[in-house]
Design a protein around this motif. Sequence first.
Motif, PDB file in Angstrom:
ATOM      1  N   GLU A   1      -2.233  14.093  -0.988  1.00  0.00           N
ATOM      2  CA  GLU A   1      -3.381  14.970  -0.758  1.00  0.00           C
ATOM      3  C   GLU A   1      -2.873  16.407  -0.744  1.00  0.00           C
ATOM      4  OE1 GLU A   1      -7.421  16.036   0.368  1.00  0.00           O
ATOM      5  OE2 GLU A   1      -6.531  14.291  -0.567  1.00  0.00           O
ATOM      6  N   PRO A   2      -3.154  17.195  -1.809  1.00  0.00           N
ATOM      7  CA  PRO A   2      -2.714  18.590  -1.837  1.00  0.00           C
ATOM      8  C   PRO A   2      -3.651  19.490  -1.028  1.00  0.00           C
ATOM      9  CG  PRO A   2      -3.765  18.007  -3.920  1.00  0.00           C
ATOM     10  CD  PRO A   2      -3.777  16.777  -3.065  1.00  0.00           C
ATOM     11  N   VAL A   3      -3.066  20.419  -0.274  1.00  0.00           N
ATOM     12  CA  VAL A   3      -3.836  21.398   0.494  1.00  0.00           C
ATOM     13  C   VAL A   3      -3.265  22.773   0.186  1.00  0.00           C
ATOM     14  CG1 VAL A   3      -4.517  22.176   2.796  1.00  0.00           C
ATOM     15  CG2 VAL A   3      -4.296  19.724   2.326  1.00  0.00           C
TER      16      VAL A   3
ATOM     17  N   MET B   1       0.840  -1.190   0.000  1.00  0.00           N
ATOM     18  CA  MET B   1       0.000   0.000   0.000  1.00  0.00           C
ATOM     19  C   MET B   1       0.884   1.252   0.000  1.00  0.00           C
ATOM     20  SD  MET B   1      -3.027   0.881   2.654  1.00  0.00           S
ATOM     21  CE  MET B   1      -3.856   2.413   2.599  1.00  0.00           C
ATOM     22  N   ALA B   2       0.517   2.212  -0.802  1.00  0.00           N
ATOM     23  CA  ALA B   2       1.314   3.432  -0.935  1.00  0.00           C
ATOM     24  C   ALA B   2       1.280   4.249   0.347  1.00  0.00           C
ATOM     25  CB  ALA B   2       0.777   4.270  -2.097  1.00  0.00           C
ATOM     26  N   LYS B   3       2.424   4.815   0.689  1.00  0.00           N
ATOM     27  CA  LYS B   3       2.490   5.741   1.816  1.00  0.00           C
ATOM     28  C   LYS B   3       1.715   6.998   1.448  1.00  0.00           C
ATOM     29  CE  LYS B   3       5.251   3.521   4.652  1.00  0.00           C
ATOM     30  NZ  LYS B   3       4.887   3.185   6.018  1.00  0.00           N
ATOM     31  N   ARG B   4       1.076   7.594   2.440  1.00  0.00           N
ATOM     32  CA  ARG B   4       0.207   8.749   2.230  1.00  0.00           C
ATOM     33  C   ARG B   4       0.901  10.020   2.716  1.00  0.00           C
ATOM     34  NH1 ARG B   4      -5.042   6.883   1.631  1.00  0.00           N
ATOM     35  NH2 ARG B   4      -6.004   8.608   2.727  1.00  0.00           N
ATOM     36  N   VAL B   5       0.934  11.037   1.839  1.00  0.00           N
ATOM     37  CA  VAL B   5       1.594  12.301   2.165  1.00  0.00           C
ATOM     38  C   VAL B   5       0.627  13.445   1.892  1.00  0.00           C
ATOM     39  CG1 VAL B   5       3.556  13.827   1.691  1.00  0.00           C
ATOM     40  CG2 VAL B   5       3.837  11.332   1.511  1.00  0.00           C
ATOM     41  N   ILE B   6       0.447  14.298   2.885  1.00  0.00           N
ATOM     42  CA  ILE B   6      -0.330  15.513   2.675  1.00  0.00           C
ATOM     43  C   ILE B   6       0.659  16.649   2.449  1.00  0.00           C
ATOM     44  CG2 ILE B   6      -0.548  16.088   5.131  1.00  0.00           C
ATOM     45  CD1 ILE B   6      -3.436  16.972   4.516  1.00  0.00           C
ATOM     46  N   VAL B   7       0.415  17.454   1.426  1.00  0.00           N
ATOM     47  CA  VAL B   7       1.306  18.563   1.080  1.00  0.00           C
ATOM     48  C   VAL B   7       0.541  19.866   1.290  1.00  0.00           C
ATOM     49  CG1 VAL B   7       2.690  19.657  -0.726  1.00  0.00           C
ATOM     50  CG2 VAL B   7       2.507  17.150  -0.634  1.00  0.00           C
ATOM     51  N   VAL B   8       1.024  20.701   2.211  1.00  0.00           N
ATOM     52  CA  VAL B   8       0.401  21.985   2.522  1.00  0.00           C
ATOM     53  C   VAL B   8       1.296  23.071   1.931  1.00  0.00           C
ATOM     54  CG1 VAL B   8      -0.515  23.477   4.341  1.00  0.00           C
ATOM     55  CG2 VAL B   8      -0.452  20.978   4.672  1.00  0.00           C
ATOM     56  N   GLU B   9       0.810  23.692   0.858  1.00  0.00           N
ATOM     57  CA  GLU B   9       1.626  24.661   0.110  1.00  0.00           C
ATOM     58  C   GLU B   9       0.689  25.621  -0.611  1.00  0.00           C
ATOM     59  OE1 GLU B   9       3.996  26.923  -1.376  1.00  0.00           O
ATOM     60  OE2 GLU B   9       5.307  25.250  -0.862  1.00  0.00           O
ATOM     61  N   ASP B  10       0.859  26.927  -0.390  1.00  0.00           N
ATOM     62  CA  ASP B  10      -0.025  27.910  -1.015  1.00  0.00           C
ATOM     63  C   ASP B  10       0.403  28.282  -2.431  1.00  0.00           C
ATOM     64  OD1 ASP B  10       2.189  29.275   0.381  1.00  0.00           O
ATOM     65  OD2 ASP B  10       1.252  31.094  -0.402  1.00  0.00           O
TER      66      ASP B  10
END
Length: 120
Positions: free
Chosen positions: A30-32, A1-10
């Motif tokens: 998950e882009p934020v 299963m792929a590792k999950r990364v949230i990216v917080v970048e404006d």
Amino acid sequence: MAKRVIVVEDNELNLKLFCDLLRAHDFAVEPVRDGREAVERARAFAPDLVVMDIQMPHVTGYELLVQFKADPALRHIPVMAVTAYAGREDEERLRAAGADAYVSKPITLARFIAAINSLL
């Protein structure tokens, strides 16, 4: 299963670069774009890692880092701070607040992925 990364970048270009690079290395991303949504989105996405810009409007990455580390559901998730402001005191302040890694912009692709892999 792929590792999950949230990216917080404006910054839209940086967000696309980081997400594309992570996807190319088989991460689920998950882009934020708005830091005000980061905590809620992280709770819903359940990431293995948070990649976070520090200089953002509305809420700084430092403030978000403090929120993440104060939240029992999120505090265990490693956070990689990414910033164009690479002063020694900035890095020390972010690490003291709980950042697990610190990468300065402009990033090098190899260093970025190496930092990601070291945290996972």
